[in-house]
Design a protein around this motif. Structure first.
Motif, PDB file in Angstrom:
ATOM      1  N   SER A 209     -34.411 -57.799  12.957  1.00 36.62           N
ATOM      2  CA  SER A 209     -34.778 -56.534  13.620  1.00 36.62           C
ATOM      3  C   SER A 209     -34.915 -55.427  12.747  1.00 36.62           C
ATOM      4  O   SER A 209     -34.291 -55.625  11.531  1.00 36.62           O
ATOM      5  N   TRP A 210     -35.395 -54.281  13.128  1.00 35.23           N
ATOM      6  CA  TRP A 210     -35.788 -53.221  12.272  1.00 35.23           C
ATOM      7  C   TRP A 210     -35.417 -51.813  12.906  1.00 35.23           C
ATOM      8  O   TRP A 210     -35.739 -51.615  14.119  1.00 35.23           O
ATOM      9  N   VAL A 211     -34.949 -51.024  12.105  1.00 33.60           N
ATOM     10  CA  VAL A 211     -34.885 -49.640  12.600  1.00 33.60           C
ATOM     11  C   VAL A 211     -35.735 -48.741  11.539  1.00 33.60           C
ATOM     12  O   VAL A 211     -35.495 -48.886  10.347  1.00 33.60           O
ATOM     13  N   ILE A 212     -36.968 -48.033  12.145  1.00 33.06           N
ATOM     14  CA  ILE A 212     -37.419 -46.926  11.474  1.00 33.06           C
ATOM     15  C   ILE A 212     -37.358 -45.711  11.988  1.00 33.06           C
ATOM     16  O   ILE A 212     -37.032 -45.604  13.136  1.00 33.06           O
ATOM     17  N   GLY A 213     -37.222 -44.752  11.070  1.00 28.71           N
ATOM     18  CA  GLY A 213     -36.939 -43.287  11.521  1.00 28.71           C
ATOM     19  C   GLY A 213     -37.635 -42.354  10.413  1.00 28.71           C
ATOM     20  O   GLY A 213     -37.956 -42.639   9.462  1.00 28.71           O
ATOM     21  N   ASP A 214     -37.551 -41.140  11.089  1.00 29.80           N
ATOM     22  CA  ASP A 214     -37.908 -39.863  10.285  1.00 29.80           C
ATOM     23  C   ASP A 214     -37.043 -38.957  10.832  1.00 29.80           C
ATOM     24  O   ASP A 214     -37.034 -38.738  12.289  1.00 29.80           O
ATOM     25  N   GLY A 215     -36.986 -37.845  10.181  1.00 34.37           N
ATOM     26  CA  GLY A 215     -36.302 -36.613  10.746  1.00 34.37           C
ATOM     27  C   GLY A 215     -35.033 -36.848  11.755  1.00 34.37           C
ATOM     28  O   GLY A 215     -34.155 -37.893  11.033  1.00 34.37           O
TER      29      GLY A 215
ATOM     30  N   GLU B 159     -31.950 -31.638  -2.251  1.00 25.40           N
ATOM     31  CA  GLU B 159     -33.379 -31.841  -3.244  1.00 25.40           C
ATOM     32  C   GLU B 159     -34.044 -32.755  -2.636  1.00 25.40           C
ATOM     33  O   GLU B 159     -33.872 -33.923  -2.207  1.00 25.40           O
ATOM     34  N   GLY B 160     -35.305 -32.401  -2.094  1.00 24.11           N
ATOM     35  CA  GLY B 160     -36.270 -33.437  -1.638  1.00 24.11           C
ATOM     36  C   GLY B 160     -35.902 -34.294  -0.526  1.00 24.11           C
ATOM     37  O   GLY B 160     -35.705 -35.595  -1.060  1.00 24.11           O
ATOM     38  N   VAL B 161     -35.358 -33.793   0.559  1.00 20.24           N
ATOM     39  CA  VAL B 161     -34.782 -34.734   1.542  1.00 20.24           C
ATOM     40  C   VAL B 161     -35.513 -35.912   1.924  1.00 20.24           C
ATOM     41  O   VAL B 161     -36.887 -35.687   2.277  1.00 20.24           O
ATOM     42  N   VAL B 162     -35.258 -37.096   1.789  1.00 20.14           N
ATOM     43  CA  VAL B 162     -35.966 -38.239   2.263  1.00 20.14           C
ATOM     44  C   VAL B 162     -35.488 -38.534   3.505  1.00 20.14           C
ATOM     45  O   VAL B 162     -34.357 -38.984   3.987  1.00 20.14           O
ATOM     46  N   ASN B 163     -36.455 -38.591   4.718  1.00 12.31           N
ATOM     47  CA  ASN B 163     -36.122 -38.566   6.016  1.00 12.31           C
ATOM     48  C   ASN B 163     -36.309 -40.018   6.484  1.00 12.31           C
ATOM     49  O   ASN B 163     -35.896 -40.648   7.356  1.00 12.31           O
ATOM     50  N   MET B 164     -37.738 -40.334   5.871  1.00 16.28           N
ATOM     51  CA  MET B 164     -38.188 -41.536   6.315  1.00 16.28           C
ATOM     52  C   MET B 164     -37.576 -42.836   5.991  1.00 16.28           C
ATOM     53  O   MET B 164     -37.231 -42.726   4.729  1.00 16.28           O
ATOM     54  N   PHE B 165     -37.188 -43.744   6.864  1.00 16.10           N
ATOM     55  CA  PHE B 165     -36.262 -45.020   6.511  1.00 16.10           C
ATOM     56  C   PHE B 165     -36.676 -46.094   7.454  1.00 16.10           C
ATOM     57  O   PHE B 165     -37.212 -45.943   8.491  1.00 16.10           O
ATOM     58  N   LEU B 166     -36.616 -47.283   6.743  1.00 12.19           N
ATOM     59  CA  LEU B 166     -37.054 -48.374   7.453  1.00 12.19           C
ATOM     60  C   LEU B 166     -36.009 -49.494   6.676  1.00 12.19           C
ATOM     61  O   LEU B 166     -36.127 -49.977   5.702  1.00 12.19           O
ATOM     62  N   GLU B 167     -35.410 -49.940   7.772  1.00 12.49           N
ATOM     63  CA  GLU B 167     -34.110 -51.048   7.446  1.00 12.49           C
ATOM     64  C   GLU B 167     -34.139 -52.015   8.227  1.00 12.49           C
ATOM     65  O   GLU B 167     -34.687 -51.930   9.180  1.00 12.49           O
ATOM     66  N   LYS B 168     -33.968 -53.196   7.456  1.00 13.08           N
ATOM     67  CA  LYS B 168     -33.907 -54.512   8.296  1.00 13.08           C
ATOM     68  C   LYS B 168     -32.534 -55.074   8.727  1.00 13.08           C
ATOM     69  O   LYS B 168     -31.551 -54.675   7.684  1.00 13.08           O
TER      70      LYS B 168
ATOM     71  N   ASP C  82     -46.552 -61.079  26.926  1.00 15.12           N
ATOM     72  CA  ASP C  82     -46.263 -59.590  26.862  1.00 15.12           C
ATOM     73  C   ASP C  82     -46.257 -59.121  25.425  1.00 15.12           C
ATOM     74  O   ASP C  82     -45.392 -58.150  25.090  1.00 15.12           O
ATOM     75  N   SER C  83     -46.604 -60.003  24.525  1.00 17.05           N
ATOM     76  CA  SER C  83     -46.329 -59.810  22.897  1.00 17.05           C
ATOM     77  C   SER C  83     -47.243 -58.548  22.887  1.00 17.05           C
ATOM     78  O   SER C  83     -48.340 -58.460  22.957  1.00 17.05           O
ATOM     79  N   ILE C  84     -46.585 -57.688  21.759  1.00 17.27           N
ATOM     80  CA  ILE C  84     -46.970 -56.475  21.186  1.00 17.27           C
ATOM     81  C   ILE C  84     -46.789 -56.646  19.746  1.00 17.27           C
ATOM     82  O   ILE C  84     -45.810 -56.899  19.420  1.00 17.27           O
ATOM     83  N   SER C  85     -47.461 -55.841  18.973  1.00 18.20           N
ATOM     84  CA  SER C  85     -47.228 -55.515  17.628  1.00 18.20           C
ATOM     85  C   SER C  85     -47.451 -53.952  17.234  1.00 18.20           C
ATOM     86  O   SER C  85     -48.192 -53.439  18.366  1.00 18.20           O
ATOM     87  N   ILE C  86     -46.523 -53.432  16.320  1.00 13.44           N
ATOM     88  CA  ILE C  86     -46.636 -51.971  16.257  1.00 13.44           C
ATOM     89  C   ILE C  86     -46.989 -51.776  14.916  1.00 13.44           C
ATOM     90  O   ILE C  86     -46.316 -52.098  13.760  1.00 13.44           O
ATOM     91  N   ALA C  87     -48.032 -50.998  14.663  1.00 14.52           N
ATOM     92  CA  ALA C  87     -48.640 -50.369  13.319  1.00 14.52           C
ATOM     93  C   ALA C  87     -47.936 -49.179  12.939  1.00 14.52           C
ATOM     94  O   ALA C  87     -47.475 -48.330  13.956  1.00 14.52           O
ATOM     95  N   ILE C  88     -47.536 -48.993  11.604  1.00 11.94           N
ATOM     96  CA  ILE C  88     -46.992 -48.023  11.019  1.00 11.94           C
ATOM     97  C   ILE C  88     -47.674 -47.126  10.240  1.00 11.94           C
ATOM     98  O   ILE C  88     -48.477 -47.451   9.433  1.00 11.94           O
ATOM     99  N   TYR C  89     -47.830 -45.707  10.614  1.00 11.66           N
ATOM    100  CA  TYR C  89     -48.556 -44.787   9.895  1.00 11.66           C
ATOM    101  C   TYR C  89     -47.726 -43.767   9.316  1.00 11.66           C
ATOM    102  O   TYR C  89     -46.869 -43.482  10.131  1.00 11.66           O
TER     103      TYR C  89
END
Lengths: 461, 461, 461, 461
Positions: free
Chosen positions: C25-31, C6-15, C124-131
């Motif tokens: 630290s963070w894990v972000i994913g989809d599929g 049922e309506g698979v939730v694939n997107m995830f973001l965990e601390k 060398d600092s970068i930021s990463i925007a999430i869309y």
């Protein structure tokens, strides 16, 4: 904290059983020292027992050269600094072990261990008598290795050209062990179900007295008659025995640490198969029957230790299909114990995920006792019942008109089967039959099905 | 899945040891049935063993009325439908159990269990001989309850007005057991460290043969001499024994399920103490020494089973101070086994959190073997070494000029101590000494310290 | 099986939070793909998250060169085949990573990650925007590394000779991040308690909108004023920062796998100490106070990550004293995260066992708020309160007449203390004070005690 | 020990997700207090989170009357003494809860929670705004219950006779929530896959700003248009919703503690079935296909929460068939969450054991995408593809000539099927199809098979 104020119990003796191989190893200790008898390759269990008792493992004893599993002695030595002991007359020059001889002693607190040279099963076989230095001069027990089992004695078929000599040696060794007295408890290296002895009891506790009075082989009091009885025995020798012996002579190939298991996605599994990995499906027979990856081999976890050595080359690259990562890890440990270290991952997401991703699957028909009875009654043409149990099981009871071909011999003797015939494979319950059916399929025989329930269902019909 | 294709081993016999009480219970089974001998109150371990073997527990056997822990038989019966069996001649009318008599049998697959009436330790004591129906007519082993231990025999001081009668009965019962033959392995209800027998071996495995030849009490072949030896023995009887007997006669108070343990904040612990709860500190002696809640009692986890029954009323409301929730849960189980069910929570956040929140704490001085040696040498005034070990330990070896008062008798005989004297408490290592010191402090004696290392340090100085 | 119908939730973001260092630290994913942002060295947690989501880790992103812990990126790359990404302008030539630049994209299913170059904290600092590619063009969130924290901004004191330049760069970078819009959720690399920012909120969730309106540093809208504010800040730099930077530039020293921990007996511990190992006691302060091995250092598990780097050389051979093997293992992991790999074993059997075996022990006095109050009132001679908290904590509130010397600077500035003075050490609760007291003792200052409860008790007196 | 010396982080916010129902509950706290939002029935997870933070749960908040699972609020109240809060205008007189109203506050350390009355989904719906008292006056986040989801808004079909009124109320409530500002993070009571909203994002993190700009329903700025859009929606209401509402009004039936699960032998399972228990097979679809107990229903663990309520009466006596006891326990918890408490045991020994004991088994054919394609091409007679997905899934994409009947409606509308037709059932991957096929078989339709891979395989063919 293991320090207990009241009447500290320091002496301990624990059994470690390895299922599938029916291998028994033992940890005995007193005070802050412990000895492991016949350790297997995954040694954490021994370290845990010793630590929970506040003891350090000081020795590992090999009662004989192991042929059916990889010894953990060399690994234990490396991890703990333990000394490895083995008997004299070893075939190979075993550099990592020290030779002990008749009457050598190891003392751990109040425990005294004494070596008995008991050749027969192998030339280097020893037994270890256990004494409590506080309580008399009689042995409390004895580690008998593969010399004496509960209900049976060791096999002596490993030196075919000196068969009588070693059988006679075993007779003498057994008498030496029995001389320890009826009161001594027996701690052997195998329990029932092992490939090393065939008449064993279903029981894992006994004493020399009980064995002296009830073990069938010990009732043969004539040396020549005993030798003849041993010569008449028949035993299977899976091809991997030779690999084990060689590895154990070298110190046992060390297990990769930790036993890492990569989870595989559908895509990764598919690529591994294309890349030459054999797919081993360790799920239950009915799950494999329902749907499995095409050309995968069925080998349920509980059968790995007994049959991987017949079916797979130790260097073959393998990937697993399992219900869960836990099941896959259990399979990994079972493979590892007998020297299969090339497992490249496990797929655990099931056949719905596999097929929904567009991958092809296969099924394998299961038939019931009613189906089989009907076909036998109707004398169906071009159809054959194929029984893959051991010869002794088949001789004990078989379904009329069934054919026998032992699962272990299947690959070697497949030419005996007819590709124009449809086979229904059976065993005790259907497990080994499913392994056999998957092997036949893999070899291109497609008209194969499995009798679920097999002899169990037949006898309960 | 416990179905194994190859030579299924169905017969099994497993030991379950309860630390602190040195209580041994046993699970024996074959096929799909199992029997538990002398179950304790936390019965999950038996259910797990049975399930891992694919067996259902059909019987629980009480070899005798337990006085030192709460029996789990009634609970097992409720959970599994098992029948509870006990011997004849019970003091109480035990409604939940069925009486078995000499030669009654229970058959589990190929295992045959036969009842021997063996009164002595209690009137209702029985032993259970084990036979393998496939392998001869000799007993393989025997569950001896509190009749025969490894290295000792059961105590017979529970019927003071019929002391000779029961000691004689035990003599006869032991002969009945020995008649099973040297080959039978002994499975008793207690190991070393138990309060039920004092001369036990440090070992938990033996056979009737080894005991016949080496157990000191079995060397007394004259009945009258045996009776006299029993009459001469001295045993402690903690007051909670009477509570256990009563509860066990009623079926064993059932454990609250699950054993829930409420974590307490600083504020909640403080309120519980004001509200009349006794605070039991189950952390290590040195942790208690460093800082503890004022008026709390030191009782390290490993000593709960042996000493709670001397020090605490079974209805006393308790709260715990522990290192971690895991340690608190272990303490809870230990309390539960002997009938203490009124534990209202546990504080596990340490004394920094406690004191940082503004709560007062106490410390208790530890002294070393050097301190003690110096004071003895200097004959320090108004100072006394107080040894709280058992009388038999003290008789075996004691530090000159020390006073003896057994920890179990401390509360009852505290009047023997002098409030003008400074006491340094000792035992085997310092654990029981810390318990004693905390009890003295609780009773208002403030000039108390503990000899860390105690007799161990003394003998290694 | 992670396939859900049922309506698979694939997107995830965990601390994943690392206590002690307050590292996030963070894990972000989809599929079937996932990315880890700023992984720590013990990477199993990331593998587990990915597997539970049915995803493979395809990238590890370093938002900046880590100075306070060992990065797990190189290890993740080795275990999973992931690509490591880092920002441009790195100080070192980091061979194991690929450089990303402004507007570079990583796409995981419907997740789109976009790089923003945000130099300031480091070059060398970068930021990463999430869309979310399915839901509009506005960023849903942003990984801000050490550029923007909840309630604070990154420190800019790592390039002392270019201090103004980097502070200005940070100002510009923050404006670039804020331009993503109020709706974007902030995912930084540190939470409160970190050594990398001092004004952080007690909270680990916020949005750019909430920060724009409430973060004190973001209220400074003038670039020069912002630069001046940054120049005025004071930060501690533990000496191990230089080691971390070097190791991380090389790819992070790989952790020994598995982190094996040898249990030590009394004898083994004693030999290790004689052999030059430093003994680290990770038990609670009150346990250490009660009894500890002479010359051991107190370092409770929760303080290892923050203080080992000040007190111990990374190559120093260490052995642990712990309550249990579990606690010792937790300590091992904490040491490992900051590059301490030379831990040779752990003793967990307590000080009763230690002293009963004849080994000497030490104690350290704890005093209460009442003791301290009384001494202050009585103006005790040759006695000093020593506060070892951070300068900013001391500046916020201090006990009158106390001396300040930060725990991190203790070894370097011990000459400032007077050996003729008796010191009572304090901190927030007594933990850091005990560490300090043990270090003073180790350095030969014996007249040292600890104020248990410290400022907490003082404020609750 | 949760006391950390350095910059203690006390504020915490943790998500607890209940798979199958896509239910989200939240724990927020600061200092020593915590609040749970919308707790589920198995509350241990909340107790564990609170304890690991050193907090006590002081309140449980129900954002609305739950219809799709049993609330754990009353149980939490009993276990912890927490106060249960709910909104005004509840349908029932909920005795165990306290009513809160607009602007009521709960303060936990620096966290301030403020009530917003947000009727629409139900009359008693509330939202809870989160403020950090140290950091400005803007809400940091908001618990939106079933009022606002990520990508969707709550359904308003529970009061059919007042449909316009409640849809209008929801419009007003959403505007009230949005007025908290773009910066507020959204914490809803459901994630994607829930039966409570259909257009949800695959994502579980968002802010009011991101929703304001991207949530399709929030783009409808006209109240009447919004009402019309809500009236046009179609939602399923499983029959168990009414049971849940009733139980929740009463305080939630309390879970049996602990959730005990009796292992069943072959014989016991057979007797349970004869005795009227429904057998629920929670193993994978391919395992069920391979062999299953005759007349058992397939319901894989992951589908229990979503489909048990359609297929089974809450009072139906159930027994489970599972791969392992662990899988059976997971199933038990899933059943428990929606009020199924009559589970009388689990059989986990597989179909080889079952059939070897003489018991009959059934199989169910699986067909592949190639089989289905061929039949469609050949226009096979008396054969029909039956799609059991949700109407909206079917409308989105369907295989030509397939029939649609939603799995939830299958029992009620089975009369629409033709017993003379052979059905191949499909869904998204084959899971729901197997459930449907087993239900059809149970109802006497035997010519049924399952399209393994289903739409997934179709789209990847």
């Amino acid at each position: 904290m293991h320090v207990i104020e009241e009447g500290v119990v320091n002496m301990f003796l624990e059994k470690v059983k390895t299922p599938g191989l029916a291998h028994l190893s033992w940890v005995i200790g007193d005070g802050d020292s412990a000895v492991v008898i016949d350790p297997r390759r995954d040694i954490d269990v021994y370290l845990d027992i010793a630590r929970s008792q506040g003891a350090q493992i000081t020795h590992a004893i090999e009662t004989h050269r192991n042929e059916d599993l990889i010894s953990g002695s060399a690994l234990l030595a490396e991890e703990t600094g333990a000394t490895v002991l083995h008997g004299p007359n070893a075939d190979a020059d075993i550099r990592y072990a020290t030779t002990v001889r008749e009457n050598d002693h190891i003392t751990l607190g109040n425990v005294d261990l004494k070596v008995l040279e008991t050749p027969g099963h192998t030339y280097d076989s020893i037994s270890i008598a256990i004494y409590d230095r506080n309580k008399g001069d009689d042995a409390v027990g004895v580690f008998t290795g593969d010399t004496l089992f509960i209900g049976d004695v060791g096999r002596t078929d490993f030196y075919p050209d000196r068969a009588e000599e070693v059988a006679g040696a075993l007779f003498d060794s057994l008498n030496k062990v029995l001389a320890l007295g009826d009161q001594a408890i027996v701690y052997p290296a195998h329990g029932a179900g092992a490939v090393c002895g065939s008449g064993m009891a279903d029981r894992e506790f006994s004493s020399l007295g009980h064995e002296r009075m009830n073990n069938a082989m010990l009732q043969i009091r004539d040396r020549e008659a005993f030798i003849q009885a041993k010569l008449d025995e028949q035993h299977y020798q899976p091809p991997y025995f030779r690999v084990m012996e060689k590895l154990n002579a070298e110190g046992g190939r060390q297990a990769p640490k930790p036993l890492a298991l990569k989870p595989l996605t559908v895509k990764a599994l598919s690529e591994k198969q294309k890349d030459g990995c054999e797919i081993i499906d360790v799920r239950s027979p009915e799950t494999y029957a329902g749907a499995h990856v095409h050309d995968s081999i069925s080998l349920p976890v509980g059968l790995i230790a007994a049959y991987a050595g017949w079916l797979l080359d130790t260097n073959q690259r393998l990937v697993l299909v399992a219900n869960s990562l836990e099941q896959a890890r259990e399979a990994l440990v079972n493979f590892s114990r007998i020297g299969y270290d090339s497992i490249e991952g496990a797929y655990t997401d099931g056949m719905t995920g596999w097929s929904a991703a567009g991958q092809p699957f296969s099924t394998l028909p299961l038939v019931s006792v009613d189906d089989v009875s009907r076909r036998l009654r109707e004398k169906q043409d071009h159809w054959q019942l194929l029984d893959v149990r051991k010869a002794e099981e088949y001789q004990q009871q078989a379904i009329e008109n069934s054919t026998h071909l032992y699962l272990g011999h299947l690959q070697e003797q497949m030419h005996r089967l007819d590709r124009g015939t449809s086979y229904t494979v059976l065993c005790g319950s259907g497990m080994r039959a499913m392994v056999a059916a998957s092997v036949l399929r893999r070899a291109g025989m497609h008209d194969v099905e499995v009798f679920l329930g097999s002899m169990g269902a037949w006898n309960n019909r």
